[in-house]
Scaffold this motif. Structure first.
Motif, PDB file in Angstrom:
ATOM      1  N   ASN A 110      13.950  55.086  93.974  1.00 42.39           N
ATOM      2  CA  ASN A 110      14.545  54.089  94.869  1.00 42.39           C
ATOM      3  C   ASN A 110      13.832  54.052  96.220  1.00 42.39           C
ATOM      4  OD1 ASN A 110      16.522  53.188  93.101  1.00 42.39           O
ATOM      5  ND2 ASN A 110      18.103  54.514  93.925  1.00 42.39           N
ATOM      6  N   ASN A 111      13.285  55.182  96.641  1.00 39.46           N
ATOM      7  CA  ASN A 111      12.620  55.259  97.942  1.00 39.46           C
ATOM      8  C   ASN A 111      11.430  54.317  98.050  1.00 39.46           C
ATOM      9  OD1 ASN A 111      14.410  57.220  98.795  1.00 39.46           O
ATOM     10  ND2 ASN A 111      13.018  58.922  98.369  1.00 39.46           N
ATOM     11  N   PHE A 112      10.716  54.096  96.951  1.00 39.34           N
ATOM     12  CA  PHE A 112       9.470  53.344  97.007  1.00 39.34           C
ATOM     13  C   PHE A 112       9.384  52.202  95.996  1.00 39.34           C
ATOM     14  CE2 PHE A 112       8.927  57.133  94.419  1.00 39.34           C
ATOM     15  CZ  PHE A 112       8.303  56.665  93.265  1.00 39.34           C
ATOM     16  N   SER A 113      10.508  51.837  95.397  1.00 41.18           N
ATOM     17  CA  SER A 113      10.464  50.798  94.365  1.00 41.18           C
ATOM     18  C   SER A 113      11.340  49.603  94.699  1.00 41.18           C
ATOM     19  CB  SER A 113      10.899  51.376  93.013  1.00 41.18           C
ATOM     20  OG  SER A 113      12.273  51.704  93.030  1.00 41.18           O
ATOM     21  N   ILE A 114      11.050  48.538  93.989  1.00 42.80           N
ATOM     22  CA  ILE A 114      11.861  47.320  93.996  1.00 42.80           C
ATOM     23  C   ILE A 114      12.466  47.214  92.607  1.00 42.80           C
ATOM     24  CG2 ILE A 114      11.739  44.790  94.018  1.00 42.80           C
ATOM     25  CD1 ILE A 114       9.567  45.077  96.201  1.00 42.80           C
ATOM     26  N   GLY A 115      13.763  46.946  92.525  1.00 37.44           N
ATOM     27  CA  GLY A 115      14.460  46.863  91.253  1.00 37.44           C
ATOM     28  C   GLY A 115      14.870  45.436  90.926  1.00 37.44           C
ATOM     29  N   ILE A 116      14.465  44.973  89.754  1.00 37.23           N
ATOM     30  CA  ILE A 116      14.819  43.642  89.269  1.00 37.23           C
ATOM     31  C   ILE A 116      15.650  43.814  88.002  1.00 37.23           C
ATOM     32  CG2 ILE A 116      13.982  41.401  88.467  1.00 37.23           C
ATOM     33  CD1 ILE A 116      13.127  42.081  91.358  1.00 37.23           C
ATOM     34  N   GLU A 117      16.842  43.259  87.996  1.00 37.43           N
ATOM     35  CA  GLU A 117      17.728  43.301  86.827  1.00 37.43           C
ATOM     36  C   GLU A 117      17.626  41.977  86.075  1.00 37.43           C
ATOM     37  OE1 GLU A 117      19.776  45.655  85.607  1.00 37.43           O
ATOM     38  OE2 GLU A 117      20.155  47.039  87.270  1.00 37.43           O
ATOM     39  N   LEU A 118      17.450  42.060  84.770  1.00 37.69           N
ATOM     40  CA  LEU A 118      17.500  40.893  83.900  1.00 37.69           C
ATOM     41  C   LEU A 118      18.846  40.883  83.194  1.00 37.69           C
ATOM     42  CD1 LEU A 118      13.997  41.199  82.183  1.00 37.69           C
ATOM     43  CD2 LEU A 118      14.638  39.656  84.048  1.00 37.69           C
ATOM     44  N   GLU A 119      19.479  39.735  83.128  1.00 41.80           N
ATOM     45  CA  GLU A 119      20.718  39.637  82.372  1.00 41.80           C
ATOM     46  C   GLU A 119      20.354  39.756  80.900  1.00 41.80           C
ATOM     47  OE1 GLU A 119      24.730  36.955  82.453  1.00 41.80           O
ATOM     48  OE2 GLU A 119      22.823  35.878  82.637  1.00 41.80           O
ATOM     49  N   GLY A 120      20.745  40.864  80.289  1.00 41.21           N
ATOM     50  CA  GLY A 120      20.372  41.064  78.900  1.00 41.21           C
ATOM     51  C   GLY A 120      20.784  42.429  78.403  1.00 41.21           C
ATOM     52  N   THR A 121      20.279  42.731  77.210  1.00 38.36           N
ATOM     53  CA  THR A 121      20.510  44.028  76.576  1.00 38.36           C
ATOM     54  C   THR A 121      19.185  44.515  76.015  1.00 38.36           C
ATOM     55  OG1 THR A 121      20.926  43.268  74.310  1.00 38.36           O
ATOM     56  CG2 THR A 121      22.804  43.228  75.834  1.00 38.36           C
ATOM     57  N   ASP A 122      19.155  45.770  75.611  1.00 37.18           N
ATOM     58  CA  ASP A 122      17.941  46.327  75.030  1.00 37.18           C
ATOM     59  C   ASP A 122      17.507  45.596  73.761  1.00 37.18           C
ATOM     60  OD1 ASP A 122      18.176  48.237  77.022  1.00 37.18           O
ATOM     61  OD2 ASP A 122      18.285  49.951  75.655  1.00 37.18           O
ATOM     62  N   THR A 123      18.459  44.995  73.047  1.00 32.17           N
ATOM     63  CA  THR A 123      18.157  44.451  71.725  1.00 32.17           C
ATOM     64  C   THR A 123      18.283  42.935  71.603  1.00 32.17           C
ATOM     65  OG1 THR A 123      20.435  44.888  71.042  1.00 32.17           O
ATOM     66  CG2 THR A 123      18.801  46.606  70.574  1.00 32.17           C
ATOM     67  N   THR A 124      18.684  42.253  72.673  1.00 35.03           N
ATOM     68  CA  THR A 124      18.794  40.793  72.654  1.00 35.03           C
ATOM     69  C   THR A 124      17.565  40.203  73.326  1.00 35.03           C
ATOM     70  OG1 THR A 124      21.199  40.961  72.840  1.00 35.03           O
ATOM     71  CG2 THR A 124      20.215  38.813  73.331  1.00 35.03           C
ATOM     72  N   PRO A 125      16.826  39.329  72.640  1.00 38.06           N
ATOM     73  CA  PRO A 125      15.633  38.763  73.282  1.00 38.06           C
ATOM     74  C   PRO A 125      15.972  38.076  74.603  1.00 38.06           C
ATOM     75  CG  PRO A 125      15.658  38.232  70.938  1.00 38.06           C
ATOM     76  CD  PRO A 125      16.997  38.845  71.264  1.00 38.06           C
ATOM     77  N   TYR A 126      15.112  38.268  75.570  1.00 39.50           N
ATOM     78  CA  TYR A 126      15.261  37.599  76.859  1.00 39.50           C
ATOM     79  C   TYR A 126      14.796  36.152  76.711  1.00 39.50           C
ATOM     80  CZ  TYR A 126      15.890  42.342  78.452  1.00 39.50           C
ATOM     81  OH  TYR A 126      16.358  43.619  78.606  1.00 39.50           O
ATOM     82  N   THR A 127      15.219  35.302  77.629  1.00 35.33           N
ATOM     83  CA  THR A 127      14.868  33.878  77.535  1.00 35.33           C
ATOM     84  C   THR A 127      13.519  33.620  78.196  1.00 35.33           C
ATOM     85  OG1 THR A 127      15.876  33.206  79.635  1.00 35.33           O
ATOM     86  CG2 THR A 127      17.337  33.296  77.691  1.00 35.33           C
TER      87      THR A 127
END
Length: 184
Positions: A110-127
């Motif tokens: 967290n000290n040196f990163s940027i976090g991006i969350e995608l609405e999804g699951t490990d097993t559902t293809p992203y759009t």
């Protein structure tokens, strides 16, 4: 997408949350971490992810939310299935997305990163809309924070192995990296 000097995107919905703090060294932003989230798990388009990041989730709204009580978590941005981007934390601040983590021998990502969350699951293809938004957003981040290169874009699973699995097998890394290269 344009990022101003305070780390705010000018063209996306701003949802300023209180779940962040100062980075130890703002000049050290050098990692982009991709996550996934859905609340309840596998359900999309609900208000619950936003409520979680804003600290206002009703933990009685679903039985699976009991573990979320008093949880203080955030991401810099959240990309919905539609490709819409919401920003919760300015990039120059430390969002609370990685937890116990390590990258190339450096702990506390967290000290040196940027976090991006995608609405999804490990097993559902992203759009495709999510991949497009992620590529554009990532390119803007890389331009503003040049220590972030394609080799320093990782999944949560890469910095917290055994503890986290996202963005999961459904994330098409090759497609994303190709789109990132094309948006150059």
């Amino acid at each position: 997408m344009k990022i101003d000097l305070s780390g705010v995107l000018s063209t996306v919905v701003q949802r300023p949350c209180s779940h962040f703090d100062e980075r130890p060294d703002e000049a050290d932003i050098s990692l982009l971490v991709i996550h996934n989230i859905s609340l309840p798990a596998g359900q999309f388009g609900t208000p619950f992810v936003d409520e979680l990041f804003m600290g206002s989730i009703n933990c009685n709204a679903h039985p699976s939310f009991s573990d979320l009580k008093n949880l203080r978590v955030s991401a810099h941005c959240f990309i919905k299935r539609t490709g819409n981007v919401l920003q919760y934390v300015p990039f120059n601040k430390r969002a609370w997305h990685a937890g116990l983590s390590e990258f190339e021998g450096h702990a506390a990502c967290n000290n040196f990163s940027i976090g991006i969350e995608l609405e999804g699951t490990d097993t559902t293809p992203y759009t495709l809309m999510q991949y497009n938004a992620l590529a554009v957003l990532s390119k803007s981040i890389m331009q503003r924070y040049p220590k972030i290169t394609p080799s320093r874009i990782v999944g949560h699973c890469d910095i917290a192995p055994g503890r986290k699995t996202d963005p999961g097998s459904s994330f098409n890394w090759q497609l994303f990296l190709n789109m990132l290269e094309q948006s150059s």
